[in-house]
Scaffold this motif. Structure first.
Motif, PDB file in Angstrom:
ATOM      1  N   GLY A 156       9.874  47.987 -15.651  1.00 32.58           N
ATOM      2  CA  GLY A 156       9.060  48.420 -14.525  1.00 32.58           C
ATOM      3  C   GLY A 156       8.064  49.497 -14.855  1.00 32.58           C
ATOM      4  N   ALA A 157       7.729  49.631 -16.127  1.00 33.57           N
ATOM      5  CA  ALA A 157       6.802  50.681 -16.548  1.00 33.57           C
ATOM      6  C   ALA A 157       5.345  50.303 -16.308  1.00 33.57           C
ATOM      7  CB  ALA A 157       7.015  51.010 -18.024  1.00 33.57           C
ATOM      8  N   LEU A 158       5.075  49.007 -16.113  1.00 35.41           N
ATOM      9  CA  LEU A 158       3.715  48.525 -15.856  1.00 35.41           C
ATOM     10  C   LEU A 158       3.693  47.740 -14.555  1.00 35.41           C
ATOM     11  CD1 LEU A 158       2.687  47.215 -19.407  1.00 35.41           C
ATOM     12  CD2 LEU A 158       2.114  49.426 -18.370  1.00 35.41           C
ATOM     13  N   SER A 159       2.576  47.815 -13.866  1.00 31.47           N
ATOM     14  CA  SER A 159       2.402  47.021 -12.649  1.00 31.47           C
ATOM     15  C   SER A 159       1.828  45.663 -13.009  1.00 31.47           C
ATOM     16  CB  SER A 159       1.460  47.738 -11.685  1.00 31.47           C
ATOM     17  OG  SER A 159       0.116  47.684 -12.176  1.00 31.47           O
ATOM     18  N   ALA A 160       1.711  44.791 -12.026  1.00 26.88           N
ATOM     19  CA  ALA A 160       1.137  43.461 -12.248  1.00 26.88           C
ATOM     20  C   ALA A 160      -0.288  43.557 -12.771  1.00 26.88           C
ATOM     21  CB  ALA A 160       1.177  42.662 -10.943  1.00 26.88           C
ATOM     22  N   THR A 161      -1.008  44.608 -12.384  1.00 22.34           N
ATOM     23  CA  THR A 161      -2.395  44.770 -12.836  1.00 22.34           C
ATOM     24  C   THR A 161      -2.462  44.958 -14.343  1.00 22.34           C
ATOM     25  OG1 THR A 161      -3.060  45.769 -10.737  1.00 22.34           O
ATOM     26  CG2 THR A 161      -4.451  46.214 -12.659  1.00 22.34           C
ATOM     27  N   GLU A 162      -1.664  45.890 -14.900  1.00 23.84           N
ATOM     28  CA  GLU A 162      -1.679  46.132 -16.339  1.00 23.84           C
ATOM     29  C   GLU A 162      -1.149  44.922 -17.113  1.00 23.84           C
ATOM     30  OE1 GLU A 162      -1.888  49.458 -14.023  1.00 23.84           O
ATOM     31  OE2 GLU A 162       0.168  48.760 -14.446  1.00 23.84           O
ATOM     32  N   ILE A 163      -0.120  44.290 -16.567  1.00 23.48           N
ATOM     33  CA  ILE A 163       0.446  43.116 -17.237  1.00 23.48           C
ATOM     34  C   ILE A 163      -0.598  42.017 -17.364  1.00 23.48           C
ATOM     35  CG2 ILE A 163       2.154  41.261 -17.042  1.00 23.48           C
ATOM     36  CD1 ILE A 163       3.986  43.368 -15.646  1.00 23.48           C
ATOM     37  N   ALA A 164      -1.345  41.780 -16.301  1.00 22.40           N
ATOM     38  CA  ALA A 164      -2.375  40.731 -16.326  1.00 22.40           C
ATOM     39  C   ALA A 164      -3.483  41.082 -17.318  1.00 22.40           C
ATOM     40  CB  ALA A 164      -2.952  40.542 -14.928  1.00 22.40           C
ATOM     41  N   LEU A 165      -3.870  42.343 -17.370  1.00 20.40           N
ATOM     42  CA  LEU A 165      -4.909  42.762 -18.312  1.00 20.40           C
ATOM     43  C   LEU A 165      -4.477  42.527 -19.758  1.00 20.40           C
ATOM     44  CD1 LEU A 165      -6.050  46.129 -16.674  1.00 20.40           C
ATOM     45  CD2 LEU A 165      -7.472  44.087 -16.963  1.00 20.40           C
ATOM     46  N   VAL A 166      -3.249  42.913 -20.081  1.00 19.24           N
ATOM     47  CA  VAL A 166      -2.782  42.749 -21.458  1.00 19.24           C
ATOM     48  C   VAL A 166      -2.608  41.278 -21.797  1.00 19.24           C
ATOM     49  CG1 VAL A 166      -0.977  43.324 -23.119  1.00 19.24           C
ATOM     50  CG2 VAL A 166      -1.687  45.025 -21.424  1.00 19.24           C
ATOM     51  N   GLU A 167      -2.121  40.500 -20.856  1.00 17.12           N
ATOM     52  CA  GLU A 167      -1.998  39.048 -21.096  1.00 17.12           C
ATOM     53  C   GLU A 167      -3.370  38.437 -21.403  1.00 17.12           C
ATOM     54  OE1 GLU A 167       0.412  37.149 -21.602  1.00 17.12           O
ATOM     55  OE2 GLU A 167       2.203  37.863 -20.561  1.00 17.12           O
ATOM     56  N   LYS A 168      -4.393  38.906 -20.712  1.00 22.25           N
ATOM     57  CA  LYS A 168      -5.746  38.404 -20.958  1.00 22.25           C
ATOM     58  C   LYS A 168      -6.213  38.766 -22.368  1.00 22.25           C
ATOM     59  CE  LYS A 168      -8.516  38.476 -17.484  1.00 22.25           C
ATOM     60  NZ  LYS A 168      -9.476  38.914 -16.414  1.00 22.25           N
ATOM     61  N   ILE A 169      -5.887  39.989 -22.816  1.00 22.97           N
ATOM     62  CA  ILE A 169      -6.241  40.401 -24.185  1.00 22.97           C
ATOM     63  C   ILE A 169      -5.542  39.506 -25.198  1.00 22.97           C
ATOM     64  CG2 ILE A 169      -5.957  42.246 -25.900  1.00 22.97           C
ATOM     65  CD1 ILE A 169      -6.243  44.238 -23.552  1.00 22.97           C
ATOM     66  N   ILE A 170      -4.252  39.265 -25.005  1.00 24.27           N
ATOM     67  CA  ILE A 170      -3.492  38.430 -25.948  1.00 24.27           C
ATOM     68  C   ILE A 170      -4.083  37.023 -26.014  1.00 24.27           C
ATOM     69  CG2 ILE A 170      -1.242  37.367 -26.382  1.00 24.27           C
ATOM     70  CD1 ILE A 170       0.017  39.900 -25.115  1.00 24.27           C
ATOM     71  N   LYS A 171      -4.464  36.492 -24.875  1.00 23.31           N
ATOM     72  CA  LYS A 171      -5.053  35.156 -24.841  1.00 23.31           C
ATOM     73  C   LYS A 171      -6.366  35.117 -25.612  1.00 23.31           C
ATOM     74  CE  LYS A 171      -6.479  31.489 -21.659  1.00 23.31           C
ATOM     75  NZ  LYS A 171      -6.599  31.086 -20.217  1.00 23.31           N
ATOM     76  N   ARG A 172      -7.196  36.121 -25.441  1.00 27.44           N
ATOM     77  CA  ARG A 172      -8.471  36.166 -26.164  1.00 27.44           C
ATOM     78  C   ARG A 172      -8.263  36.387 -27.655  1.00 27.44           C
ATOM     79  NH1 ARG A 172     -12.802  39.549 -22.421  1.00 27.44           N
ATOM     80  NH2 ARG A 172     -12.528  38.342 -20.486  1.00 27.44           N
ATOM     81  N   LEU A 173      -7.245  37.178 -28.013  1.00 27.37           N
ATOM     82  CA  LEU A 173      -6.981  37.444 -29.425  1.00 27.37           C
ATOM     83  C   LEU A 173      -6.575  36.190 -30.180  1.00 27.37           C
ATOM     84  CD1 LEU A 173      -5.091  40.867 -29.307  1.00 27.37           C
ATOM     85  CD2 LEU A 173      -7.246  40.403 -30.480  1.00 27.37           C
TER      86      LEU A 173
END
Length: 293
Positions: free
Chosen positions: A164-181
């Protein structure tokens, strides 16, 4: 107990400490390890670390010793390991000093030389740790983008989300980075890197030299080491370090814009290990990183 005896019989160190045969002086440490200065009978000192609470994870200090040896064989300024046991690691004592511009210039050149020595692959030949957490060092020939996304971002994103250290907003942002990487093109070959090079892991010595300590050594991207030096207030004389580095091993165009991308790994390690205090820092870095990939 002098240093010659200790080198010959490292397994005896815990017994000597238990029976108070060696003088111990606390010197702080971090949230993971407790640190002491050990003064031996011959007058020399060692820097010793133990797990702060309970038993250290299996291989924890062995990983640090392996990383120090790997960096040292490339000529990096790292302390020599005197004892490495499951419950304790003892290193040569480096007398602390103050940062200086001359020391920063030398450090920039030292770091460039380390990176130029190269690595055979991303990861390392030993299981790793980053702070208190395991680090997947399974060797990979790349490409860097997919390796960084899947081995350096996703595991700590999952831990952070689960606690619970990250909200849905941060999780979605990082997932987007991983997808682009996954499709990110980067021609850099693996470098021999420190792997956890925030400013607290640079020790300025009394002789003016900057030493590398507490590594999570690995084959990685050299820009990651440099980006981490800018975290948490930044290393003293960082501009001088970068300038000296560039003279020896010039960085690729656009490296400044990629700094937040390379900082993402350590930011996620902090939310995974220490909780939501670092949530905003992850969000800010992720938003900037998306503009670089």
């Amino acid at each position: 107990m002098d240093q010659a005896y200790l080198r010959a019989h490292p397994e005896h160190l815990p017994t000597f400490l238990t029976h108070q045969r060696i003088r111990e002086t606390p010197v702080g440490g971090g949230s993971v390890s407790a640190a002491n200065r050990l003064t031996l009978d011959d007058g020399t000192s060692l820097f010793a670390k133990t797990w702060r609470s309970g038993t250290a994870p299996e291989g924890f200090f062995a990983a640090e010793a392996a990383g120090l040896a790997w960096l040292r064989e490339a000529g990096a300024p790292v302390p020599e390991t005197i004892v490495a046991l499951p419950e304790i690691i003892a290193l040569e004592w480096i007398e602390p000093g103050e940062p200086s511009r001359a020391g920063a210039m030398r450090f920039g050149r030292d770091l460039a030389a380390l990176h130029r020595s190269g690595a055979e692959a991303f990861g390392s030949e030993w299981p790793g740790f980053i702070g208190p957490l395991p680090l997947d060092n399974t060797l990979s020939r790349g490409p860097w983008g997919s390796w960084f996304g899947e081995r350096r971002l996703r595991p700590y994103l999952k831990i952070s989300a689960d606690r619970g250290a990250l909200s849905a907003t941060e999780i979605a942002l990082v997932e987007k980075i991983i997808k682009r990487l996954a499709e990110y093109a980067d021609g850099e070959a693996p470098s021999r890197t420190h792997g956890d090079l925030w400013p607290g892991n640079v020790l300025w010595a009394s002789d003016g030299r900057a030493w590398l300590i507490d590594p999570a050594a690995q084959g990685g991207h050299r820009e990651t080491d440099l980006a981490e030096l800018a975290l948490f207030g930044g290393l003293a004389h960082l501009e001088t370090v970068i300038a000296a580095y560039q003279e020896v091993h010039p960085l690729a165009d656009g490296w400044e814009a990629r700094v937040p991308l390379h900082q993402m790994h350590l930011m996620l390690v902090h939310t995974a290990a220490f909780g939501g205090t670092y949530r905003d820092a992850v969000r800010i870095a992720a938003e900037a990183a998306l503009r670089a990939v």
